[in-house]
Design an enzyme around this catalytic site. Structure first.
Site, PDB file in Angstrom:
ATOM      1  N   ASP A 331       0.850  -1.261   0.048  1.00  0.00           N
ATOM      2  CA  ASP A 331      -0.026  -0.025  -0.084  1.00  0.00           C
ATOM      3  C   ASP A 331       0.993   1.121  -0.072  1.00  0.00           C
ATOM      4  OD1 ASP A 331      -2.190   1.730   0.486  1.00  0.00           O
ATOM      5  OD2 ASP A 331      -1.414   1.810   2.541  1.00  0.00           O
ATOM      6  N   ASP A 524      -1.563  -1.131   6.075  1.00  0.00           N
ATOM      7  CA  ASP A 524      -1.841  -0.430   7.468  1.00  0.00           C
ATOM      8  C   ASP A 524      -3.280   0.029   7.736  1.00  0.00           C
ATOM      9  OD1 ASP A 524      -1.486   1.950   5.960  1.00  0.00           O
ATOM     10  OD2 ASP A 524      -0.673   3.111   7.383  1.00  0.00           O
ATOM     11  N   ASP A 528      -7.139  -1.606   3.737  1.00  0.00           N
ATOM     12  CA  ASP A 528      -6.079  -2.642   3.362  1.00  0.00           C
ATOM     13  C   ASP A 528      -6.510  -4.233   4.198  1.00  0.00           C
ATOM     14  OD1 ASP A 528      -4.641  -0.800   2.236  1.00  0.00           O
ATOM     15  OD2 ASP A 528      -3.424  -0.313   4.158  1.00  0.00           O
TER      16      ASP A 528
END
Length: 638
Positions: A331, A524, A528
């Site tokens: 991410d 995080d 996600d």
């Protein structure tokens, strides 16, 4: 009854028989009471020390299965029962064989237990670091209460040198905190109003008051302990192979033992006692204790070492999956980048441009405004108040500064203002670098530019480089536009970019990658969580949301992206050690059986049941030592 107690009972009662066995060839001394004393001593050992082995073997037999205890029970039980028969028929007895085997097996288990305790010492040390009490505000006064009386929303005062009782957020005061026992970070960190603090860490300098948010088993320390304990008691899928091998191996060994007895007694013509010794030796040395220890001991050491380094591996299955990972997907926001906009460039008279922008954005909560204000504070710039403040819809803001119109905003302001060619070129260049450009001007003229960007973390480039040196493919998966994402990817060295992805689509993109690769995903945020769960291995950043942390198979407590490489290296090392342990345990059993069966009898090389017991215990011990050495091995990139 504890293993240690059973061992000492067995050892004390076996010693007289051991002394008699050693002394008898050289003197006429015999154990007082002779065979009757041996019967009594061995019977006590069988009833107390060997009882769990016998119970386990019987329970498995009732379920039509066999296990490691089956071999111990059959071997020692055969020796014991035959010796009783031999005692009444005038033949040689070998009560001591049954007693010694139990003693040596228990010795191996005692040493294994001690090493397992050492392997779990990181958890025990963390538990010992927990605060015992706290200074809690009750009825307007701070009073000292035991930790179990602290509840969420309590106000807690912490003085210099004291431990922080639970997790919470500072509401008053500033201090530096030593968080090394949880995060592994050696340098104390500054904590002020609004910052989170972690239970069991140590307050260094100032006094502060914080509001308790997580208490009891909800604190970070408690969650770390729970996760590591769960991992240490879990089974990697490879353990199922061990269980299947044991289920087949034990009956085969018993058949080999029966065949050994028949060959020596029926075909070679040895007496019952000697033939039985060979059969019992086969059963004892083949006990696959080492096979059963190969996986759990390596798991304990690997996960325990990870806990010390701030890397939480949730279960054994993760270790096996990590071994196959060839692609790591990240991410962007909050994982590769800091997660909040930051001023990167100021074009023009830096002090004048930043002061003017900060004046107009002083009361704004917009992320770009906050970035400008933070930069002004960092530069220690005084920000006078403005008058006639006005928002310009879709463009920015304007106000009166020293009697002149000043404005701050985006490129749409150029509809009402002018910009010189040099600033125009610089603005275009900054936009090509995927930076958000804020225009700052007075009257109708743009006098400067401020470029703002969510910048990569200091450790991101090193982390990506380490992963690529392992031969791993790196991918960024983000909802940002392609230009912004590509700029960040180029800066840190990521191979591929998948941009413009909606949160709900992240898991689908992971599935597409899984058609060709084994994927680890690092994230995080709440958005996600589906991708973390979908990926072959989910790695959650420790500063992320609880949802993301719950979804990840590995949690990086220190929130350091370099720990992704360390986590993969540790997982691969642990799994490799499991395979090494299984190989040597199995090879040992296979090689030991022919020796115990008397194949080399003609060369004078035989194994008595008691020596076979020693060898079996040492094999188990060697596997545990192999696992313990994992804790000292170097984690290097390949």
């Amino acid at each position: 009854m504890k293993i240690t107690t059973r061992f000492w009972i067995s050892l004390i009662l076996s010693l007289p028989m051991l002394i008699a066995m050693i002394v008898m060839p050289f003197t006429d001394w015999m154990l007082p009471g002779g065979e009757v004393t041996m019967l009594v001593l061995t019977t006590v050992i069988m009833l107390i020390s060997a009882r769990p082995f016998l119970s386990s073997a019987w329970s498995s037999f009732q379920k039509h299965h066999s296990n490691m205890d089956t071999l111990i029970a059959v071997g020692t039980g055969t020796a014991y029962v035959y010796s009783i028969y031999a005692m009444f028929t005038g033949k040689a007895v070998f009560f001591e064989s049954a007693a010694f085997v139990i003693t040596f097996v228990l010795l191996g288990q005692v040493l294994e237990e001690r090493m397992r305790d050492n392997a779990s010492s990181a958890i025990e040390k963390l538990m010992d670091l927990q605060a015992k009490d706290a200074e809690v505000k009750r009825d307007g006064k701070f009073v000292r209460l035991s930790l179990d009386k602290v509840v969420a929303d309590d106000l807690i005062r912490v003085r210099p040198g004291e431990k922080i009782a639970v997790d919470g957020k500072i509401v008053e005061g500033t201090s530096t905190v030593d968080e090394s026992m949880v995060t592994g970070e050696s340098m104390p960190v500054t904590r002020q109003v609004g910052d989170d603090v972690i239970g069991s860490t140590i307050n260094m300098t100032g006094t502060f008051v914080f509001r308790a948010e997580k208490v009891g088993d909800q604190t970070m320390l408690a969650q770390i302990v729970t996760l590591v304990k769960k991992a240490q008691s879990s089974h990697a899928p490879i353990q199922k192979l061990t269980d299947r091998v044991s289920d087949v191996f034990v009956p085969v060994v018993l058949m080999i033992a029966i065949l050994t007895f028949l060959i020596w007694y029926v075909f070679i013509g040895h007496d019952v006692a000697n033939s039985l010794i060979f059969a019992v030796s086969v059963v004892v040395i083949a006990c696959p204790c080492a096979l059963g220890l190969a996986t759990p001991t390596a798991l304990m050491v690997g996960t325990g070492r990870g806990a010390k380094m701030g890397i939480l591996i949730k279960d054994g299955e993760v270790l096996e999956k990590v071994n196959a990972v060839d692609t790591v997907v990240f991410d962007k926001t909050g994982t590769i980048t800091v997660g909040k906009p930051k001023v990167t460039d100021i074009i023009g008279d830096k002090k004048q441009v930043l002061t003017l922008a900060a004046q107009l954005e002083a009361s704004s909560e917009h992320p770009l405004a906050l970035a400008i204000n933070e930069e002004a504070q960092a530069q220690k710039i005084d920000v006078p108040t403005v008058s006639d403040f006005q928002a310009l819809s879709g463009k920015g803001v304007q106000a009166s500064v020293d009697g002149q119109r000043a404005f701050v905003g985006n490129s749409r302001l150029l509809e009402d203002a002018t910009i010189d060619d040099q600033l125009q070129q610089q603005m275009v260049q900054l936009q090509k670098e995927a930076k958000t450009v804020v225009l700052v001007g007075q009257q109708q003229q743009v006098i400067g530019l401020i470029a703002i960007q969510d910048t990569p973390k200091e450790t991101s480039e090193k982390a990506i480089t380490a992963l690529k040196s392992r031969g791993l493919k790196t991918v960024m998966l983000t909802g940002d536009n392609q230009q912004v994402a590509q700029a960040i990817a180029d800066e840190v060295g990521i191979d591929d970019v998948i941009a413009d992805v909606l949160p709900a689509e992240k898991a689908d993109e992971i599935k597409k990658l899984q058609e060709n690769y084994s994927v680890a995903f690092v994230g995080d945020g709440i958005n996600d969580a589906p991708a973390l769960t979908t990926a072959d291995v989910g790695i959650a950043m420790g500063a992320g949301t609880d949802v993301a942390i719950d979804a990840g198979g590995i949690v990086l407590v220190k929130n350091d992206l370099r720990d992704v490489d360390t986590a993969l290296a540790l997982s691969q090392k642990t799994f490799s050690r499991i395979k090494l342990n299984l190989f040597w345990a199995f090879v040992y059993n296979v090689l030991g059986i022919p020796v115990a069966a008397g194949v080399f009898y003609g060369f004078g090389f035989i194994l008595s049941p008691e020596i076979a017991g020693v060898a079996m215990a040492l094999s188990s011990l060697s596997v545990v030592i192999s696992s313990v050495l994992l804790g000292q091995s170097k984690l290097t990139t390949s």
